[in-house]
Design a protein around this motif. Structure first.
Motif, PDB file in Angstrom:
ATOM      1  N   THR A 170       1.106  -1.177   0.399  1.00 26.85           N
ATOM      2  CA  THR A 170      -0.020   0.060  -0.307  1.00 26.85           C
ATOM      3  C   THR A 170       0.745   1.130  -0.143  1.00 26.85           C
ATOM      4  O   THR A 170       0.632   1.840  -0.835  1.00 26.85           O
ATOM      5  CB  THR A 170      -0.815   0.037   1.112  1.00 26.85           C
ATOM      6  N   LEU A 171       1.822   1.475   1.133  1.00 23.44           N
ATOM      7  CA  LEU A 171       2.842   2.346   0.987  1.00 23.44           C
ATOM      8  C   LEU A 171       3.766   2.780  -0.385  1.00 23.44           C
ATOM      9  O   LEU A 171       3.920   3.776  -0.119  1.00 23.44           O
ATOM     10  CB  LEU A 171       3.949   2.589   2.164  1.00 23.44           C
ATOM     11  N   PHE A 214      -1.032  10.767   7.689  1.00 27.65           N
ATOM     12  CA  PHE A 214      -1.948  11.871   7.365  1.00 27.65           C
ATOM     13  C   PHE A 214      -2.516  11.212   5.375  1.00 27.65           C
ATOM     14  O   PHE A 214      -3.723  10.772   5.811  1.00 27.65           O
ATOM     15  CB  PHE A 214      -1.330  13.113   7.129  1.00 27.65           C
ATOM     16  N   VAL A 215      -1.997  10.566   4.672  1.00 29.69           N
ATOM     17  CA  VAL A 215      -2.292   9.854   3.188  1.00 29.69           C
ATOM     18  C   VAL A 215      -2.497   8.698   3.639  1.00 29.69           C
ATOM     19  O   VAL A 215      -3.826   8.569   2.994  1.00 29.69           O
ATOM     20  CB  VAL A 215      -1.008  10.242   2.436  1.00 29.69           C
ATOM     21  N   HIS A 216      -2.065   8.286   4.568  1.00 31.67           N
ATOM     22  CA  HIS A 216      -2.791   6.600   5.064  1.00 31.67           C
ATOM     23  C   HIS A 216      -4.481   6.740   4.838  1.00 31.67           C
ATOM     24  O   HIS A 216      -5.453   6.507   5.162  1.00 31.67           O
ATOM     25  CB  HIS A 216      -1.950   5.636   5.677  1.00 31.67           C
ATOM     26  N   TYR A 217      -4.158   7.796   6.127  1.00 30.85           N
ATOM     27  CA  TYR A 217      -5.392   8.755   6.638  1.00 30.85           C
ATOM     28  C   TYR A 217      -6.877   8.942   5.611  1.00 30.85           C
ATOM     29  O   TYR A 217      -7.465   8.086   5.196  1.00 30.85           O
ATOM     30  CB  TYR A 217      -6.021   9.785   8.272  1.00 30.85           C
ATOM     31  N   LYS A 239     -11.448   8.903   5.726  1.00 28.98           N
ATOM     32  CA  LYS A 239     -11.997   9.546   4.304  1.00 28.98           C
ATOM     33  C   LYS A 239     -12.197   8.908   3.211  1.00 28.98           C
ATOM     34  O   LYS A 239     -13.003   9.861   2.570  1.00 28.98           O
ATOM     35  CB  LYS A 239     -11.132  10.861   4.198  1.00 28.98           C
ATOM     36  N   LYS A 240     -11.639   7.823   2.010  1.00 33.62           N
ATOM     37  CA  LYS A 240     -11.622   7.235   1.176  1.00 33.62           C
ATOM     38  C   LYS A 240     -11.455   8.264   0.050  1.00 33.62           C
ATOM     39  O   LYS A 240     -12.630   8.895  -1.092  1.00 33.62           O
ATOM     40  CB  LYS A 240     -12.658   6.686   0.775  1.00 33.62           C
ATOM     41  N   LYS A 279      -3.550  13.940  -3.787  1.00 33.34           N
ATOM     42  CA  LYS A 279      -2.073  15.716  -4.273  1.00 33.34           C
ATOM     43  C   LYS A 279      -2.625  17.264  -3.594  1.00 33.34           C
ATOM     44  O   LYS A 279      -2.034  17.672  -3.384  1.00 33.34           O
ATOM     45  CB  LYS A 279      -2.208  15.270  -5.679  1.00 33.34           C
ATOM     46  N   TYR A 280      -4.138  17.049  -4.207  1.00 32.23           N
ATOM     47  CA  TYR A 280      -4.506  19.040  -4.326  1.00 32.23           C
ATOM     48  C   TYR A 280      -4.585  18.834  -2.460  1.00 32.23           C
ATOM     49  O   TYR A 280      -3.908  20.249  -2.069  1.00 32.23           O
ATOM     50  CB  TYR A 280      -6.228  18.151  -4.423  1.00 32.23           C
TER      51      TYR A 280
END
Length: 113
Positions: A26-27, A57-60, A65-66, A73-74
């Motif tokens: 995933t990472l 944060f990206v993983h969250y 938050k899907k 990226k935005y």
């Protein structure tokens, strides 16, 4: 005892995956999509403690938050372009606190993104 340098690149993705209870696959997918902090290491990519906060944060965003890769990226672009380092770190600290309150059962690792 020497002070810790949270900006020194010392952690491979395998260690970060254990810290976040995420699959290494995933990472690496996040990395391929350009969602992780950019590194210039040619042989092995290493990340700092501060980078782990961004990766978490990206993983969250992806898992809880899907939000899709373009949305993430935005969001990262807005944060990086509109916040100074102090505010960005404070923001990531708030997110880290929220992540600590989320159980592992709520975070489901993504195999497809």
């Amino acid at each position: 005892m020497a002070l810790l340098n949270n900006d020194k690149d010392v952690l491979p993705l395998s260690s970060i995956s254990e810290l976040l209870s995420a699959k290494i696959r995933t990472l690496k997918m996040y990395e391929e999509k350009g969602l992780l902090p950019q590194k210039n290491h040619k042989i092995k990519k290493l990340y700092s403690i501060n980078d782990v906060k961004t990766i978490a944060f990206v993983h969250y965003l992806a898992n809880i938050k899907k939000i899709n890769a373009n949305g993430i990226k935005y969001i990262l672009e807005i944060i990086n372009e509109n916040m100074d380092e102090q505010n960005r770190n404070a923001f990531l600290e708030i997110i880290e606190t929220k992540l600590e309150n989320i159980s592992e059962n709520e975070i489901q690792d993504l195999d497809t993104f």
